[in-house]
Design an enzyme around this catalytic site. Structure first.
Site, PDB file in Angstrom:
ATOM      1  N   HIS A  15      -2.628  -2.699  -1.251  1.00  0.00           N
ATOM      2  CA  HIS A  15      -2.587  -1.501  -0.390  1.00  0.00           C
ATOM      3  C   HIS A  15      -3.626  -1.549   0.723  1.00  0.00           C
ATOM      4  O   HIS A  15      -3.867  -0.529   1.377  1.00  0.00           O
ATOM      5  CB  HIS A  15      -2.776  -0.231  -1.229  1.00  0.00           C
ATOM      6  CG  HIS A  15      -1.640   0.028  -2.162  1.00  0.00           C
ATOM      7  ND1 HIS A  15      -1.634   1.059  -3.083  1.00  0.00           N
ATOM      8  CD2 HIS A  15      -0.449  -0.618  -2.319  1.00  0.00           C
ATOM      9  CE1 HIS A  15      -0.497   1.025  -3.767  1.00  0.00           C
ATOM     10  NE2 HIS A  15       0.233   0.026  -3.319  1.00  0.00           N
TER      11      HIS A  15
ATOM     12  N   ARG B  73      -9.027   1.856   4.646  1.00  0.00           N
ATOM     13  CA  ARG B  73      -7.681   1.429   4.249  1.00  0.00           C
ATOM     14  C   ARG B  73      -7.112   0.645   5.425  1.00  0.00           C
ATOM     15  O   ARG B  73      -6.501   1.213   6.326  1.00  0.00           O
ATOM     16  CB  ARG B  73      -6.851   2.682   3.964  1.00  0.00           C
ATOM     17  CG  ARG B  73      -5.476   2.433   3.408  1.00  0.00           C
ATOM     18  CD  ARG B  73      -4.732   3.759   3.213  1.00  0.00           C
ATOM     19  NE  ARG B  73      -3.585   3.590   2.384  1.00  0.00           N
ATOM     20  CZ  ARG B  73      -3.609   3.619   1.049  1.00  0.00           C
ATOM     21  NH1 ARG B  73      -4.731   3.833   0.397  1.00  0.00           N
ATOM     22  NH2 ARG B  73      -2.504   3.440   0.368  1.00  0.00           N
TER      23      ARG B  73
ATOM     24  N   THR C 217       0.718   6.818  -8.315  1.00  0.00           N
ATOM     25  CA  THR C 217       1.482   6.743  -9.576  1.00  0.00           C
ATOM     26  C   THR C 217       0.981   5.590 -10.451  1.00  0.00           C
ATOM     27  O   THR C 217       0.973   5.699 -11.674  1.00  0.00           O
ATOM     28  CB  THR C 217       2.993   6.591  -9.280  1.00  0.00           C
ATOM     29  OG1 THR C 217       3.367   7.642  -8.379  1.00  0.00           O
ATOM     30  CG2 THR C 217       3.835   6.711 -10.535  1.00  0.00           C
TER      31      THR C 217
ATOM     32  N   SER D 163      -5.335   6.693  -5.190  1.00  0.00           N
ATOM     33  CA  SER D 163      -4.835   7.963  -4.616  1.00  0.00           C
ATOM     34  C   SER D 163      -5.784   8.615  -3.624  1.00  0.00           C
ATOM     35  O   SER D 163      -6.859   8.095  -3.317  1.00  0.00           O
ATOM     36  CB  SER D 163      -4.517   8.969  -5.730  1.00  0.00           C
ATOM     37  OG  SER D 163      -5.672   9.660  -6.156  1.00  0.00           O
TER      38      SER D 163
ATOM     39  N   ASP E 138       6.450  12.766 -11.626  1.00  0.00           N
ATOM     40  CA  ASP E 138       6.633  12.836 -10.167  1.00  0.00           C
ATOM     41  C   ASP E 138       7.760  13.837  -9.854  1.00  0.00           C
ATOM     42  O   ASP E 138       7.628  14.703  -8.979  1.00  0.00           O
ATOM     43  CB  ASP E 138       7.013  11.472  -9.578  1.00  0.00           C
ATOM     44  CG  ASP E 138       5.958  10.385  -9.798  1.00  0.00           C
ATOM     45  OD1 ASP E 138       5.420   9.874  -8.820  1.00  0.00           O
ATOM     46  OD2 ASP E 138       5.673  10.063 -10.973  1.00  0.00           O
TER      47      ASP E 138
ATOM     48  N   LYS F  43      -9.776   9.540  -3.280  1.00  0.00           N
ATOM     49  CA  LYS F  43     -10.804   8.937  -2.417  1.00  0.00           C
ATOM     50  C   LYS F  43     -11.283   9.931  -1.351  1.00  0.00           C
ATOM     51  O   LYS F  43     -12.459   9.957  -1.004  1.00  0.00           O
ATOM     52  CB  LYS F  43     -10.250   7.666  -1.744  1.00  0.00           C
ATOM     53  CG  LYS F  43     -10.014   6.524  -2.739  1.00  0.00           C
ATOM     54  CD  LYS F  43      -9.609   5.230  -2.040  1.00  0.00           C
ATOM     55  CE  LYS F  43      -8.149   5.112  -1.732  1.00  0.00           C
ATOM     56  NZ  LYS F  43      -7.240   5.097  -2.886  1.00  0.00           N
TER      57      LYS F  43
HETATM   58  N1  LIG Z   1       1.249  -2.109   1.678  1.00  0.00           N
HETATM   59  C1  LIG Z   1       0.734  -0.905   1.526  1.00  0.00           C
HETATM   60  N2  LIG Z   1      -0.326  -0.514   2.295  1.00  0.00           N
HETATM   61  C2  LIG Z   1      -0.869   0.702   2.150  1.00  0.00           C
HETATM   62  N3  LIG Z   1      -0.419   1.642   1.269  1.00  0.00           N
HETATM   63  C3  LIG Z   1       0.635   1.306   0.498  1.00  0.00           C
HETATM   64  C4  LIG Z   1       1.258   0.045   0.580  1.00  0.00           C
HETATM   65  N4  LIG Z   1       2.274   0.025  -0.304  1.00  0.00           N
HETATM   66  C5  LIG Z   1       2.298   1.237  -0.909  1.00  0.00           C
HETATM   67  N5  LIG Z   1       1.308   2.018  -0.444  1.00  0.00           N
HETATM   68  C6  LIG Z   1       1.002   3.408  -0.803  1.00  0.00           C
HETATM   69  O1  LIG Z   1      -0.271   3.524  -1.361  1.00  0.00           O
HETATM   70  C7  LIG Z   1      -0.325   4.783  -2.019  1.00  0.00           C
HETATM   71  C8  LIG Z   1      -1.293   4.734  -3.140  1.00  0.00           C
HETATM   72  O2  LIG Z   1      -2.523   4.521  -2.546  1.00  0.00           O
HETATM   73  P1  LIG Z   1      -3.813   4.034  -3.289  1.00  0.00           P
HETATM   74  O3  LIG Z   1      -3.764   2.545  -3.308  1.00  0.00           O
HETATM   75  O4  LIG Z   1      -4.854   4.561  -2.369  1.00  0.00           O
HETATM   76  O5  LIG Z   1      -3.816   4.642  -4.633  1.00  0.00           O
HETATM   77  C9  LIG Z   1       1.077   5.101  -2.458  1.00  0.00           C
HETATM   78  O6  LIG Z   1       1.442   6.341  -1.902  1.00  0.00           O
HETATM   79  C10 LIG Z   1       1.905   3.962  -1.874  1.00  0.00           C
HETATM   80  O7  LIG Z   1       3.061   4.408  -1.246  1.00  0.00           O
HETATM   81  P2  LIG Z   1       4.463   4.403  -2.059  1.00  0.00           P
HETATM   82  O8  LIG Z   1       4.307   5.449  -3.099  1.00  0.00           O
HETATM   83  O9  LIG Z   1       5.443   4.737  -0.981  1.00  0.00           O
HETATM   84  O10 LIG Z   1       4.611   3.006  -2.616  1.00  0.00           O
END
Ligand SMILES: Nc1ncnc2c1ncn2[C@@H]1O[C@H](COP(=O)(O)O)[C@@H](O)[C@H]1OP(=O)(O)O
Ligand SMILES: [Mg+2]
Length: 320
Positions: A209, A250, A125, A233, A44, A236
């Protein structure tokens, strides 16, 4: 305005950063816990350094609003981690010193303004650590509108057996996908309403998420009966732009009702889908607001579609 230089610099920077990430991943990275408990890795930091170095050189007046900062990395107890980050950066920029690396990372701590870049050096990540999908996401925003978006997805399987996609879009010029290993750009087009086989939906792997039960209910309400693809990420967005799914939902997690989305988690993906013919909005049908700050305070949830079903999805959300 054709954004030719912006596009070229963004493609080169994201491609280099993706290479760095894959190198780190081959060496099996350790997760470091951030203050908010989310994971970060040397990749990162390295990817943000490489991209910010390129942007600062090409567009010195443009702020960059990136996810990472170097505050923790500068602490004495992080010296070993900083050495590792510098090692990976040097594979691409041989003269880089640890001081250069922290300075480049912090170049990414700019503010949203009338013209700025937004960067997620590794989006997903958790997927990156799981040897799953992740994306390097970089976008240029002018007057609140995303103008250029580049999304590198090194683990994306391609038709024909290769792995690794680079999605690129410039406002008004369409979207393309180029294999990360090189090749001819292919024009992206979202799925047509009669392409039943590709009428699927995508959602996060991480249940926290989103609201997976509501996401499934809404997908069913608009006629998508197959189970979702779960993908980490902004990959999608690449899947919707490529016509391999009609919908990405989402919706706010009931566990985190106050969560607000970050601009770097959506800007690059959104323009790729829009330029492939799709639509992107929040769950109320409102446009995503890239003009105010790093968090989209006035948007809730994200709806990404092929366009033909968008209004139907928003209507189903209003009823549920
Ligand atoms: N409660 C939440 N709702 C939606 N997205 C979130 C939540 N917590 C973290 N994220 C973010 O979801 C992203 C990853 O998305 P995905 O699930 O689609 O792979 C990350 O950038 C993360 O942010 P962060 O890096 O600030 O924790
Ligand atoms: Mg992210």
């Amino acid at each position: 305005m054709t954004y030719a230089k912006e596009k070229e610099v963004a493609i080169a920077a994201a491609t280099a950063a993706a290479k760095l990430c894959e190198q780190v991943r081959a060496d099996i990275p350790q997760a470091i816990e951030k203050k908010d408990k989310s994971p970060v890795t040397v990749a990162d930091f390295g990817a943000q350094a490489i991209i910010c170095q390129a942007l600062a050189a090409a567009f010195p007046d443009d702020p960059v609003v990136g996810e990472e900062d170097a505050k923790e990395l500068r602490k004495p107890e992080m010296a070993e981690t900083l050495t590792k980050v510098t090692h990976y950066v040097q594979a691409l920029s041989p003269d880089a010193t640890p001081e250069d690396v922290t300075r480049w990372i912090d170049h990414g701590n700019g503010q949203v303004s009338s013209r700025y870049w937004t960067l997620d050096p590794i989006d997903g990540t958790k997927g990156f650590l799981r040897q799953d999908q992740y994306a390097v996401a970089l976008a240029l925003v002018e007057n609140g509108e995303v103008k250029v978006g580049v999304l590198a997805c090194p683990a994306m399987p391609l038709d024909g057996g290769q792995t690794g996609a680079l999605y690129v879009a410039v406002r008004g010029e369409g979207a393309t996908m180029v294999p990360l290993s090189g090749g001819e750009p292919q024009r992206l087009q979202v799925v047509m309403a009669d392409d039943v086989a590709n009428f699927r939906f995508v959602e996060s792997v991480e249940a926290a998420h989103g609201d997976q039960s509501k996401q499934n209910a809404i997908a069913q309400a608009v006629g998508i009966t197959t189970e979702s693809f779960r993908v980490d990420s902004q990959a999608k967005y690449g899947i919707v732009a490529s016509g391999k799914a009609a919908l990405y939902l989402r919706l706010p997690s009931p566990k985190y009702p106050d969560y607000r989305e970050n601009i770097w988690d959506h800007a690059a993906g959104a323009i790729v889908v829009e330029e492939a013919g799709g639509r992107v909005s929040d769950m109320y049908g409102q446009p995503l607001n890239f003009a105010e700050g790093s968090k989209m305070m006035n948007n809730r949830g994200i709806v990404v579609s092929n366009g033909t079903i968008h209004d139907q999805v928003i209507a189903a959300l209003a009823e549920n």
